[in-house]
Design a protein around this motif. Structure first.
Motif: not given
Length: 388
Positions: A115-143
């Motif tokens: 990936v080249d950059a991150l474009w979005s971030v949101a929290r759902a419950g205890d999980t943090l999500y980040a969206g990237a370019k090229p289109a990839t979704l990442f998750e974090s369970r530790d903030d």
């Protein structure tokens, strides 16, 4: 971020770092701090006023892709890099330059070359999500300290058919369900809307038009609705506070879904163009929405007739009205980008938007009148309102 009840902080991502625009509970006095995050391009940010945590994501080919995290309301930030940029190779290959700038070479970040950059971030419950370019979704369970790829999306059967938008193939919008963290909607330019109901293990595409005949009503355009579906170049998407409705601003049209995105109603009629980037919904009034149409993707991308207006609907998009008071009405050529409009959590909700000319505008009366609360910032890429 201020801790007094009702105080609003705007997280303003720009091409030169993150800025915090803070106001009291009366939202009449605003203070700008920044730039934070070492001048990185910050595409999106989110935060929690009660804990003081802020997450800002961004990067580019030079810096790489990364997350900036604050645990003290923005007083300080630490970075977590997901992918290296050109600067990392330069520092490793040129010890003298590294010493000159006081930078220590680091081991390659885990998703370097992916990936080249991150474009979005949101929290759902205890999980943090980040969206990237090229289109990839990442998750974090530790903030946001460590990240893993959501492979259920990366391995989607349709991935070979996804196409990039003008800014590349970006996962730019993440919409969680506060009542059920396993449910999530995302938007990718230009692959459309996807949804999961099992925490990201499986995903379905949700781009069907409720009335396929509406395709014929749009002027011919590569991004226009076709084959019974909305155009796949979604620009932004929001969900109502009561969870009944999704709205999206598309590259070609504005749409509403009352069945979690399984079908979309075309609500473009009454707007001055089919093109725009942001859309926002009142937190307590699911039928009150705002968008900011531009004159077209190849006609300059500024307000029609160079007169700025936020367009408001109070009936879920069945009808629209222009809100112009306090906005420039001549020689106005700014652009408002996809993540650059947000609403606070006051009962009398404030609406805020930022421009590529560095201004932040606000309305505290649902669009009847606007005021400029900050100016001369760098190009604004996102505005997120956090309410204490």
């Amino acid at each position: 971020m201020p801790s007094d009840p009702g105080a609003v902080t705007l997280l303003v991502g720009t091409t030169k770092g993150l800025f915090l625009v803070t106001g009291g509970a009366d939202r009449t006095h605003w203070h700008v701090s920044g730039p934070h995050c070492d001048g990185w391009t910050i595409n999106h940010a989110t935060g929690d006023a009660h804990t003081g945590r802020i997450w800002a994501v961004g990067g580019n080919e030079w810096h790489g892709a990364g997350v900036w995290r604050s645990t003290d309301g923005g007083a300080s930030f630490a970075s977590q890099k997901l992918a290296d940029g050109e600067m990392d190779a330069w520092i490793r290959n040129d010890p003298d330059a590294a010493a000159l700038f006081g930078v220590e070479p680091q081991p390659p970040a885990p998703f370097t070359g992916q990936v080249d950059a991150l474009w979005s971030v949101a929290r759902a419950g205890d999980t943090l999500y980040a969206g990237a370019k090229p289109a990839t979704l990442f998750e974090s369970r530790d903030d946001g300290q460590t990240w893993s790829e959501v492979t259920g999306l990366s391995n989607h059967e349709s991935r070979d058919s996804w196409n990039p938008g003008a800014a590349g193939m970006t996962l730019h919008t993440i919409v969680p369900d506060p009542a059920d963290p396993a449910r999530l909607w995302i938007a990718i330019s230009a692959a459309g809307v996807f949804a999961t109901e099992d925490g990201g293990s499986t995903w379905t595409r949700r781009n069907r038009l409720s009335n396929a005949e509406r395709c014929a009503s749009h002027p011919p355009h590569p991004a226009a609705p076709s084959d019974g579906q909305t155009g796949h170049c979604v620009h932004n998407m929001v969900r109502t506070g009561d969870g009944t409705t999704l709205y999206q601003q598309n590259h070609h049209g504005t749409y509403r879904s009352r069945d979690d995105g399984r079908s979309w109603d075309d609500i473009t009629d009454g707007l001055p163009s089919t093109f725009g980037f942001p859309i926002a919904v009142h937190p307590g009034k699911p039928h009150t929405i705002w968008t900011l149409p531009l004159n077209g993707d190849s006609a300059g991308r500024y307000p029609p007739d160079a007169r700025a207006a936020v367009w408001r609907s109070r009936d879920g998009g069945d009808s629209w009205e222009a809100c112009r008071r306090g906005l420039p009405q001549e020689a106005c050529f700014f652009t408002v980008l996809r993540q650059s409009m947000s609403v606070d959590a006051h009962q009398a909700a404030g609406l805020y938007f930022g421009t590529n000319t560095g201004s932040i505008f606000a309305t505290l009366d649902e669009g009847d009148s606007f005021m400029e609360i900050a100016r001369h910032l760098p190009t604004v890429l996102c505005v997120e309102a956090i309410t204490a």
